[in-house]
Scaffold this motif. Structure first.
Motif, PDB file in Angstrom:
ATOM      1  N   GLY A   4      49.679  -7.941  40.787  1.00 54.63           N
ATOM      2  CA  GLY A   4      49.966  -7.711  39.376  1.00 54.63           C
ATOM      3  C   GLY A   4      48.765  -8.127  38.542  1.00 54.63           C
ATOM      4  N   VAL A   5      47.997  -7.168  38.090  1.00 55.58           N
ATOM      5  CA  VAL A   5      46.779  -7.473  37.342  1.00 55.58           C
ATOM      6  C   VAL A   5      46.962  -7.323  35.838  1.00 55.58           C
ATOM      7  N   VAL A   6      48.125  -6.855  35.399  1.00 56.03           N
ATOM      8  CA  VAL A   6      48.495  -6.876  33.983  1.00 56.03           C
ATOM      9  C   VAL A   6      49.875  -7.514  33.883  1.00 56.03           C
ATOM     10  N   GLY A   7      50.080  -8.263  32.819  1.00 54.70           N
ATOM     11  CA  GLY A   7      51.321  -8.999  32.655  1.00 54.70           C
ATOM     12  C   GLY A   7      52.371  -8.251  31.856  1.00 54.70           C
ATOM     13  N   HIS A   8      53.607  -8.668  32.055  1.00 56.12           N
ATOM     14  CA  HIS A   8      54.733  -8.044  31.356  1.00 56.12           C
ATOM     15  C   HIS A   8      55.320  -8.951  30.274  1.00 56.12           C
ATOM     16  N   ALA A   9      54.956 -10.211  30.276  1.00 61.61           N
ATOM     17  CA  ALA A   9      55.627 -11.188  29.419  1.00 61.61           C
ATOM     18  C   ALA A   9      55.031 -11.310  28.021  1.00 61.61           C
ATOM     19  N   SER A  10      53.923 -10.620  27.765  1.00 65.05           N
ATOM     20  CA  SER A  10      53.322 -10.721  26.434  1.00 65.05           C
ATOM     21  C   SER A  10      52.774  -9.367  25.999  1.00 65.05           C
ATOM     22  N   GLU A  14      45.195  -6.866  28.567  1.00 63.58           N
ATOM     23  CA  GLU A  14      44.115  -7.406  29.360  1.00 63.58           C
ATOM     24  C   GLU A  14      42.869  -6.528  29.249  1.00 63.58           C
ATOM     25  N   HIS A  15      41.712  -7.151  29.251  1.00 66.45           N
ATOM     26  CA  HIS A  15      40.455  -6.411  29.195  1.00 66.45           C
ATOM     27  C   HIS A  15      40.183  -5.787  30.568  1.00 66.45           C
ATOM     28  N   PRO A  16      39.707  -4.555  30.610  1.00 66.98           N
ATOM     29  CA  PRO A  16      39.428  -3.906  31.891  1.00 66.98           C
ATOM     30  C   PRO A  16      38.511  -4.711  32.811  1.00 66.98           C
ATOM     31  N   GLU A  17      37.552  -5.445  32.233  1.00 66.62           N
ATOM     32  CA  GLU A  17      36.663  -6.250  33.079  1.00 66.62           C
ATOM     33  C   GLU A  17      37.414  -7.405  33.744  1.00 66.62           C
ATOM     34  N   LEU A  18      38.392  -7.977  33.056  1.00 65.11           N
ATOM     35  CA  LEU A  18      39.227  -9.022  33.649  1.00 65.11           C
ATOM     36  C   LEU A  18      40.055  -8.439  34.790  1.00 65.11           C
ATOM     37  N   ILE A  19      40.602  -7.271  34.575  1.00 66.92           N
ATOM     38  CA  ILE A  19      41.390  -6.600  35.607  1.00 66.92           C
ATOM     39  C   ILE A  19      40.514  -6.303  36.818  1.00 66.92           C
ATOM     40  N   ALA A  20      39.307  -5.798  36.575  1.00 65.43           N
ATOM     41  CA  ALA A  20      38.376  -5.509  37.670  1.00 65.43           C
ATOM     42  C   ALA A  20      38.046  -6.777  38.447  1.00 65.43           C
ATOM     43  N   GLY A  38      48.397  -3.080  40.217  1.00 63.59           N
ATOM     44  CA  GLY A  38      49.788  -2.961  39.800  1.00 63.59           C
ATOM     45  C   GLY A  38      50.086  -3.918  38.656  1.00 63.59           C
ATOM     46  N   THR A  39      51.300  -3.826  38.139  1.00 72.08           N
ATOM     47  CA  THR A  39      51.749  -4.760  37.106  1.00 72.08           C
ATOM     48  C   THR A  39      52.459  -5.918  37.788  1.00 72.08           C
ATOM     49  N   LYS A  56      48.319  -1.037  28.239  1.00 71.18           N
ATOM     50  CA  LYS A  56      48.142  -1.856  29.438  1.00 71.18           C
ATOM     51  C   LYS A  56      47.817  -0.972  30.647  1.00 71.18           C
ATOM     52  N   PHE A  57      48.509   0.152  30.769  1.00 66.46           N
ATOM     53  CA  PHE A  57      48.218   1.069  31.881  1.00 66.46           C
ATOM     54  C   PHE A  57      46.792   1.625  31.779  1.00 66.46           C
ATOM     55  N   GLU A  58      46.365   1.953  30.571  1.00 63.00           N
ATOM     56  CA  GLU A  58      45.000   2.461  30.381  1.00 63.00           C
ATOM     57  C   GLU A  58      43.972   1.399  30.764  1.00 63.00           C
ATOM     58  N   ALA A  59      44.211   0.158  30.355  1.00 60.30           N
ATOM     59  CA  ALA A  59      43.305  -0.936  30.715  1.00 60.30           C
ATOM     60  C   ALA A  59      43.291  -1.140  32.223  1.00 60.30           C
ATOM     61  N   MET A  60      44.465  -1.017  32.853  1.00 63.50           N
ATOM     62  CA  MET A  60      44.546  -1.177  34.301  1.00 63.50           C
ATOM     63  C   MET A  60      43.765  -0.072  35.012  1.00 63.50           C
ATOM     64  N   ALA A  61      43.885   1.159  34.544  1.00 66.46           N
ATOM     65  CA  ALA A  61      43.149   2.272  35.155  1.00 66.46           C
ATOM     66  C   ALA A  61      41.646   2.074  35.012  1.00 66.46           C
ATOM     67  N   GLU A  62      41.205   1.661  33.829  1.00 74.93           N
ATOM     68  CA  GLU A  62      39.772   1.434  33.623  1.00 74.93           C
ATOM     69  C   GLU A  62      39.283   0.265  34.475  1.00 74.93           C
ATOM     70  N   GLY A  63      40.073  -0.795  34.559  1.00 71.57           N
ATOM     71  CA  GLY A  63      39.717  -1.931  35.408  1.00 71.57           C
ATOM     72  C   GLY A  63      39.620  -1.532  36.873  1.00 71.57           C
ATOM     73  N   ALA A  64      40.527  -0.674  37.318  1.00 72.18           N
ATOM     74  CA  ALA A  64      40.474  -0.190  38.696  1.00 72.18           C
ATOM     75  C   ALA A  64      39.223   0.652  38.927  1.00 72.18           C
ATOM     76  N   ARG A  65      38.851   1.462  37.938  1.00 69.82           N
ATOM     77  CA  ARG A  65      37.608   2.245  38.057  1.00 69.82           C
ATOM     78  C   ARG A  65      36.399   1.324  38.183  1.00 69.82           C
ATOM     79  N   LEU A  66      36.351   0.291  37.364  1.00 63.14           N
ATOM     80  CA  LEU A  66      35.239  -0.671  37.426  1.00 63.14           C
ATOM     81  C   LEU A  66      35.195  -1.378  38.774  1.00 63.14           C
ATOM     82  N   ALA A  67      36.357  -1.809  39.247  1.00 58.25           N
ATOM     83  CA  ALA A  67      36.401  -2.501  40.542  1.00 58.25           C
ATOM     84  C   ALA A  67      35.989  -1.564  41.669  1.00 58.25           C
ATOM     85  N   SER A  68      36.455  -0.332  41.622  1.00 60.52           N
ATOM     86  CA  SER A  68      36.090   0.629  42.666  1.00 60.52           C
ATOM     87  C   SER A  68      34.593   0.870  42.670  1.00 60.52           C
TER      88      SER A  68
END
Length: 74
Positions: A4-10, A14-20, A38-39, A56-68
Motif C-alpha cells: 500500500g503506497v497510498v493511504g486511505h485514512a487522510s 502522496e507525492h509521486p517521488e515518495l511513492i516511487a 497498491g493502496t 491518489k490513483f494518478e500519483a500512484m501511477a506516476e510513482g510507479a512510472r518513476l520506480a519502473s
C-alpha cells in the motif's frame, strides 16, 4: 507483493517521488518483478471526495512510472 503506497485514512495526496521511493525499497527486497503498486486499503468510502481518490490513483501511477524507470533502466 502489492504494498500500500497510498493511504486511505487522510486526504493527503502522496507525492509521486515518495511513492516511487517506497516501491523501489520493496523491489530491492523482493525483486523488481514481484512488486505492484497498491493502496493500503480501499479508497471508496474513506477518502472524502472522488476527485481526491482519483488524484491518489494518478500519483500512484506516476510513482510507479518513476520506480519502473529506476528499476528497469539498462
Amino acid at each position: 507483493l502489492m504494498p500500500g503506497v497510498v493511504g486511505h485514512a487522510s486526504d493527503f495526496i502522496e507525492h509521486p517521488e515518495l511513492i516511487a521511493e517506497r516501491l523501489v525499497r520493496y523491489a530491492r527486497v523482493v525483486g523488481r518483478e514481484n512488486v505492484i503498486a497498491g493502496t493500503d486499503c480501499g479508497l471508496g468510502g474513506r477518502v472524502g471526495h472522488a476527485k481526491l481518490a482519483w488524484a491518489k490513483f494518478e500519483a500512484m501511477a506516476e510513482g510507479a512510472r518513476l520506480a519502473s524507470k529506476e528499476l528497469w533502466a539498462g
